[in-house]
Motif scaffolding. Structure first.
Motif, PDB file in Angstrom:
ATOM      1  N   PHE A  11     -52.785 -32.849  34.921  1.00  0.00           N
ATOM      2  CA  PHE A  11     -51.563 -33.657  34.907  1.00  0.00           C
ATOM      3  C   PHE A  11     -51.781 -34.991  35.615  1.00  0.00           C
ATOM      4  O   PHE A  11     -51.396 -36.042  35.106  1.00  0.00           O
ATOM      5  N   LYS A  12     -52.413 -34.950  36.794  1.00  0.00           N
ATOM      6  CA  LYS A  12     -52.677 -36.186  37.547  1.00  0.00           C
ATOM      7  C   LYS A  12     -53.625 -37.105  36.774  1.00  0.00           C
ATOM      8  O   LYS A  12     -53.430 -38.326  36.760  1.00  0.00           O
ATOM      9  N   LEU A  13     -54.655 -36.542  36.137  1.00  0.00           N
ATOM     10  CA  LEU A  13     -55.571 -37.360  35.343  1.00  0.00           C
ATOM     11  C   LEU A  13     -54.842 -38.001  34.163  1.00  0.00           C
ATOM     12  O   LEU A  13     -55.059 -39.178  33.856  1.00  0.00           O
ATOM     13  N   GLY A  14     -53.981 -37.248  33.522  1.00  0.00           N
ATOM     14  CA  GLY A  14     -53.203 -37.774  32.399  1.00  0.00           C
ATOM     15  C   GLY A  14     -52.276 -38.892  32.824  1.00  0.00           C
ATOM     16  O   GLY A  14     -52.130 -39.901  32.124  1.00  0.00           O
ATOM     17  N   GLN A  15     -51.636 -38.730  33.988  1.00  0.00           N
ATOM     18  CA  GLN A  15     -50.756 -39.773  34.509  1.00  0.00           C
ATOM     19  C   GLN A  15     -51.527 -41.049  34.812  1.00  0.00           C
ATOM     20  O   GLN A  15     -51.075 -42.147  34.511  1.00  0.00           O
ATOM     21  N   ALA A  16     -52.687 -40.901  35.424  1.00  0.00           N
ATOM     22  CA  ALA A  16     -53.440 -42.064  35.889  1.00  0.00           C
ATOM     23  C   ALA A  16     -54.178 -42.792  34.773  1.00  0.00           C
ATOM     24  O   ALA A  16     -54.255 -44.019  34.778  1.00  0.00           O
ATOM     25  N   PHE A  17     -54.732 -42.053  33.824  1.00  0.00           N
ATOM     26  CA  PHE A  17     -55.611 -42.672  32.833  1.00  0.00           C
ATOM     27  C   PHE A  17     -54.993 -42.775  31.440  1.00  0.00           C
ATOM     28  O   PHE A  17     -55.557 -43.430  30.575  1.00  0.00           O
ATOM     29  N   TYR A  88     -54.105 -36.113  46.349  1.00  0.00           N
ATOM     30  CA  TYR A  88     -53.048 -35.101  46.477  1.00  0.00           C
ATOM     31  C   TYR A  88     -52.616 -34.655  45.097  1.00  0.00           C
ATOM     32  O   TYR A  88     -52.468 -35.472  44.189  1.00  0.00           O
ATOM     33  N   ILE A  89     -52.418 -33.352  44.946  1.00  0.00           N
ATOM     34  CA  ILE A  89     -51.834 -32.801  43.724  1.00  0.00           C
ATOM     35  C   ILE A  89     -50.666 -31.914  44.144  1.00  0.00           C
ATOM     36  O   ILE A  89     -50.591 -31.462  45.291  1.00  0.00           O
ATOM     37  N   THR A  90     -49.763 -31.663  43.203  1.00  0.00           N
ATOM     38  CA  THR A  90     -48.616 -30.801  43.474  1.00  0.00           C
ATOM     39  C   THR A  90     -48.649 -29.619  42.532  1.00  0.00           C
ATOM     40  O   THR A  90     -48.780 -29.782  41.323  1.00  0.00           O
ATOM     41  N   THR A  91     -48.557 -28.420  43.108  1.00  0.00           N
ATOM     42  CA  THR A  91     -48.486 -27.205  42.301  1.00  0.00           C
ATOM     43  C   THR A  91     -47.488 -26.253  42.943  1.00  0.00           C
ATOM     44  O   THR A  91     -47.513 -26.040  44.154  1.00  0.00           O
ATOM     45  N   ASP A  92     -46.596 -25.720  42.144  1.00  0.00           N
ATOM     46  CA  ASP A  92     -45.532 -24.822  42.621  1.00  0.00           C
ATOM     47  C   ASP A  92     -44.728 -25.449  43.750  1.00  0.00           C
ATOM     48  O   ASP A  92     -44.301 -24.765  44.687  1.00  0.00           O
ATOM     49  N   GLY A  93     -44.546 -26.755  43.696  1.00  0.00           N
ATOM     50  CA  GLY A  93     -43.774 -27.449  44.721  1.00  0.00           C
ATOM     51  C   GLY A  93     -44.518 -27.679  46.021  1.00  0.00           C
ATOM     52  O   GLY A  93     -43.948 -28.195  46.970  1.00  0.00           O
ATOM     53  N   HIS A  94     -45.789 -27.301  46.087  1.00  0.00           N
ATOM     54  CA  HIS A  94     -46.596 -27.490  47.287  1.00  0.00           C
ATOM     55  C   HIS A  94     -47.578 -28.637  47.070  1.00  0.00           C
ATOM     56  O   HIS A  94     -48.206 -28.740  46.020  1.00  0.00           O
ATOM     57  N   LEU A  95     -47.723 -29.455  48.085  1.00  0.00           N
ATOM     58  CA  LEU A  95     -48.649 -30.573  48.038  1.00  0.00           C
ATOM     59  C   LEU A  95     -49.996 -30.119  48.572  1.00  0.00           C
ATOM     60  O   LEU A  95     -50.094 -29.612  49.688  1.00  0.00           O
ATOM     61  N   LEU A  96     -51.052 -30.267  47.761  1.00  0.00           N
ATOM     62  CA  LEU A  96     -52.402 -29.886  48.175  1.00  0.00           C
ATOM     63  C   LEU A  96     -53.236 -31.147  48.322  1.00  0.00           C
ATOM     64  O   LEU A  96     -53.230 -32.005  47.439  1.00  0.00           O
ATOM     65  N   ALA A  97     -53.974 -31.229  49.421  1.00  0.00           N
ATOM     66  CA  ALA A  97     -54.831 -32.389  49.673  1.00  0.00           C
ATOM     67  C   ALA A  97     -56.232 -32.112  49.157  1.00  0.00           C
ATOM     68  O   ALA A  97     -56.798 -31.048  49.385  1.00  0.00           O
ATOM     69  N   GLY A  98     -56.792 -33.098  48.481  1.00  0.00           N
ATOM     70  CA  GLY A  98     -58.175 -33.004  48.022  1.00  0.00           C
ATOM     71  C   GLY A  98     -59.114 -33.333  49.179  1.00  0.00           C
ATOM     72  O   GLY A  98     -58.917 -34.309  49.890  1.00  0.00           O
ATOM     73  N   THR A  99     -60.122 -32.498  49.379  1.00  0.00           N
ATOM     74  CA  THR A  99     -61.062 -32.706  50.475  1.00  0.00           C
ATOM     75  C   THR A  99     -62.491 -32.694  49.938  1.00  0.00           C
ATOM     76  O   THR A  99     -62.724 -32.320  48.794  1.00  0.00           O
ATOM     77  N   LYS A 100     -63.411 -33.084  50.784  1.00  0.00           N
ATOM     78  CA  LYS A 100     -64.845 -33.090  50.471  1.00  0.00           C
ATOM     79  C   LYS A 100     -65.146 -33.833  49.169  1.00  0.00           C
ATOM     80  O   LYS A 100     -65.978 -33.408  48.373  1.00  0.00           O
ATOM     81  N   MET A 101     -64.453 -34.960  48.955  1.00  0.00           N
ATOM     82  CA  MET A 101     -64.655 -35.747  47.737  1.00  0.00           C
ATOM     83  C   MET A 101     -65.978 -36.497  47.805  1.00  0.00           C
ATOM     84  O   MET A 101     -66.270 -37.168  48.782  1.00  0.00           O
ATOM     85  N   HIS A 102     -66.765 -36.367  46.756  1.00  0.00           N
ATOM     86  CA  HIS A 102     -67.978 -37.150  46.590  1.00  0.00           C
ATOM     87  C   HIS A 102     -68.360 -37.117  45.115  1.00  0.00           C
ATOM     88  O   HIS A 102     -67.803 -36.336  44.339  1.00  0.00           O
TER      89      HIS A 102
END
Length: 141
Positions: A11-17, A88-102
């Motif tokens: 969903f986030k990829l679709g929104q952004a791109f 950040y992504i949202t699933t089931d109303g919870h905000l999840l932070a992306g970590t260890k990005m590389h």
């Protein structure tokens, strides 16, 4: 939970791109249409913490297949954008932070790595309650 995170990433990829980029989450036998993204689940794990609490790790490898004439510049632009888009992504109303990005580029394909980790509380079956208890007694005195 894993499928919901994959859906949230898509969903986030679709929104952004936008719609000109195809987003795959299932293995394609042949012929992906570039430019596109492929969401790969790496090796999810779960560790007990205390009591009913568990720590779940959800690592992902987002593949990007470039199309333009200057593919390396396109890959660099997309890698920079993904750091913001998947923070950040949202699933089931919870905000999840992306970590260890590389990221890294292998065979002309961008591999963007991100983890979404969270604590969960497992539901326990309620203990069976005791039935009725009748006490008969007398008091001395």
């Amino acid at each position: 939970m894993l499928n919901k995170i994959v859906d949230a990433i898509g969903f986030k990829l679709g929104q952004a791109f936008g719609d000109e980029f195809t987003i795959y989450s299932d293995t394609e036998e042949q012929g992906v249409t570039a430019p596109c993204f492929f969401i790969a689940v790496l090796s999810p794990s779960q560790q007990p913490v205390i009591g009913r609490r568990y720590f779940k790790k959800h690592p992902f490898d987002i593949h990007y297949y470039p199309q333009g004439p200057d593919k390396q510049r396109e890959i660099n632009d997309v890698a920079d954008s993904l750091k913001e888009v998947l923070a950040y992504i949202t699933t089931d109303g919870h905000l999840l932070a992306g970590t260890k990005m590389h990221h890294q580029v292998l065979d002309g394909i961008l591999h963007f790595y991100v983890e979404y980790n969270l604590f969960v509380l497992k539901q326990m079956e309620p203990d069976e309650t005791m039935g009725e208890l009748t006490i008969h007694g007398t008091v001395k005195g």
